[in-house]
Structure formats: C-alpha cells, structure tokens
Design a protein around this motif. Structure first.
Motif, PDB file in Angstrom:
ATOM      1  N   CYS A  17       0.836  -1.201   0.000  1.00 43.20           N
ATOM      2  CA  CYS A  17       0.000   0.000   0.000  1.00 43.20           C
ATOM      3  C   CYS A  17       0.874   1.257   0.000  1.00 43.20           C
ATOM      4  CB  CYS A  17      -0.925   0.013   1.215  1.00 43.20           C
ATOM      5  SG  CYS A  17      -1.878   1.543   1.315  1.00 43.20           S
ATOM      6  N   ASN A  70      -0.833   4.279  -0.399  1.00 37.71           N
ATOM      7  CA  ASN A  70      -1.864   5.319  -0.315  1.00 37.71           C
ATOM      8  C   ASN A  70      -1.413   6.437   0.643  1.00 37.71           C
ATOM      9  OD1 ASN A  70      -4.463   6.437  -0.820  1.00 37.71           O
ATOM     10  ND2 ASN A  70      -5.084   5.773   1.219  1.00 37.71           N
ATOM     11  N   SER A  72      -2.313   6.727   6.920  1.00 35.03           N
ATOM     12  CA  SER A  72      -2.082   6.086   5.623  1.00 35.03           C
ATOM     13  C   SER A  72      -0.642   5.595   5.544  1.00 35.03           C
ATOM     14  CB  SER A  72      -2.410   7.048   4.476  1.00 35.03           C
ATOM     15  OG  SER A  72      -1.698   8.258   4.605  1.00 35.03           O
ATOM     16  N   CYS A  73      -0.401   4.735   4.585  1.00 28.75           N
ATOM     17  CA  CYS A  73       0.870   3.994   4.539  1.00 28.75           C
ATOM     18  C   CYS A  73       2.035   4.786   3.944  1.00 28.75           C
ATOM     19  CB  CYS A  73       0.680   2.708   3.754  1.00 28.75           C
ATOM     20  SG  CYS A  73      -0.395   1.521   4.592  1.00 28.75           S
ATOM     21  N   CYS A  94      -5.255   1.902  -1.032  1.00 23.05           N
ATOM     22  CA  CYS A  94      -5.561   1.526   0.349  1.00 23.05           C
ATOM     23  C   CYS A  94      -6.087   0.095   0.421  1.00 23.05           C
ATOM     24  CB  CYS A  94      -6.593   2.502   0.913  1.00 23.05           C
ATOM     25  SG  CYS A  94      -7.108   2.089   2.587  1.00 23.05           S
ATOM     26  N   LEU A  95      -5.528  -0.669   1.371  1.00 19.16           N
ATOM     27  CA  LEU A  95      -5.945  -2.050   1.600  1.00 19.16           C
ATOM     28  C   LEU A  95      -6.852  -2.159   2.833  1.00 19.16           C
ATOM     29  CD1 LEU A  95      -2.441  -3.602   0.889  1.00 19.16           C
ATOM     30  CD2 LEU A  95      -4.460  -3.867  -0.556  1.00 19.16           C
ATOM     31  N   GLN A 119      -6.328  -1.465   5.897  1.00 20.56           N
ATOM     32  CA  GLN A 119      -5.675  -1.885   7.156  1.00 20.56           C
ATOM     33  C   GLN A 119      -4.792  -0.739   7.635  1.00 20.56           C
ATOM     34  OE1 GLN A 119      -6.325  -4.723   8.759  1.00 20.56           O
ATOM     35  NE2 GLN A 119      -7.842  -5.074   7.146  1.00 20.56           N
ATOM     36  N   CYS A 120      -5.300   0.469   7.473  1.00 19.48           N
ATOM     37  CA  CYS A 120      -4.515   1.698   7.576  1.00 19.48           C
ATOM     38  C   CYS A 120      -3.798   1.874   8.917  1.00 19.48           C
ATOM     39  CB  CYS A 120      -5.410   2.890   7.313  1.00 19.48           C
ATOM     40  SG  CYS A 120      -6.554   2.627   5.938  1.00 19.48           S
TER      41      CYS A 120
END
Ligand code: FES
Length: 116
Positions: A11, A13, A23-24, A56-57, A59-60
């Motif tokens: 990710c 994002n 966010s990642c 985004c997956l 799992q932020c």
C-alpha cells in the motif's frame, strides 16, 4: 514466460494529514517497495514474484501494509529491513514471517481493535 507464483501488494496510499485514519505512504511504503524489489532481485525471483504498489488495503492503522497472494498472508508495520526476511522465509521457504502477520480478526473487519 512463466506465470508469477506470488504477487505482493504494497500500500502506497496517502491521505491528507487531517484525515481521521492514517495512511501507509508517510510510514515509508515507497522505501519498502524498493526494498522488496531489491530483495526479490537478489533472491533470483524476478520471474516468479511481482511487487506492486497498491491503493488503500483498508488496514490503515497497521501501515505500512503488505499482502501476499495467492497465500492471502497480510503483514503490517513492515519496515524496509523486513523485506529480505519476508522474501527469504516466506517466498523462498514457504514460511510466513509470523511476527509481522496481521491478526485475522483485523482483516476485512470493522471490529479490528486498532481501527479508528
Ligand atoms: S492507507 Fe494503507 S492500508 Fe489504508
């Protein structure tokens, strides 16, 4: 050309700093992607493993997040120094790196206790 055996989705994002969820990208996922690319190349897996950026997956709170398919193994809080271990242990030896795995109760669930 052989089919890929594994796909890694990393990710990358990025949300606005005022967003309610993290966010990642600010957690270093671009460097993580580069570390995976290097580790995959060093392991001689370029024809078998593909590492891709993803959006985004969801799992932020665990970022940077990586998911490995077709194994459906989810990793969180992955640091670039972990890429080598994931490639060597999981992708080459078939042993997921347990210390980095996300709890199943967090995946695809609104009940993840880490979720904001
Ligand atoms: S921003 Fe990376 S999982 Fe949502």
């Amino acid at each position: 050309m052989p089919l890929f055996e594994h796909h890694l989705f990393i990710c990358t994002n990025e949300r606005d700093s005022s967003a309610s969820r993290p966010s990642c990208l600010p957690e270093g996922s671009k460097k993580l992607k580069s570390a995976f690319k290097d580790a995959i190349k060093e392991a001689g897996l370029k024809q078998k493993v593909r590492a891709n950026e993803s959006g985004c997956l969801d799992q932020c709170e665990h970022g940077p997040v990586v998911v490995v398919y077709p194994d459906a193994v989810w990793y969180g809080k992955v640091h670039p120094r972990d890429a080598q271990e994931i490639v060597q242990e999981h992708l080459l030896k078939g042993r997921p790196v347990e210390r980095l795995r996300l709890a199943e109760s967090c995946i695809n669930s609104d009940r993840c206790p880490h979720r904001k």
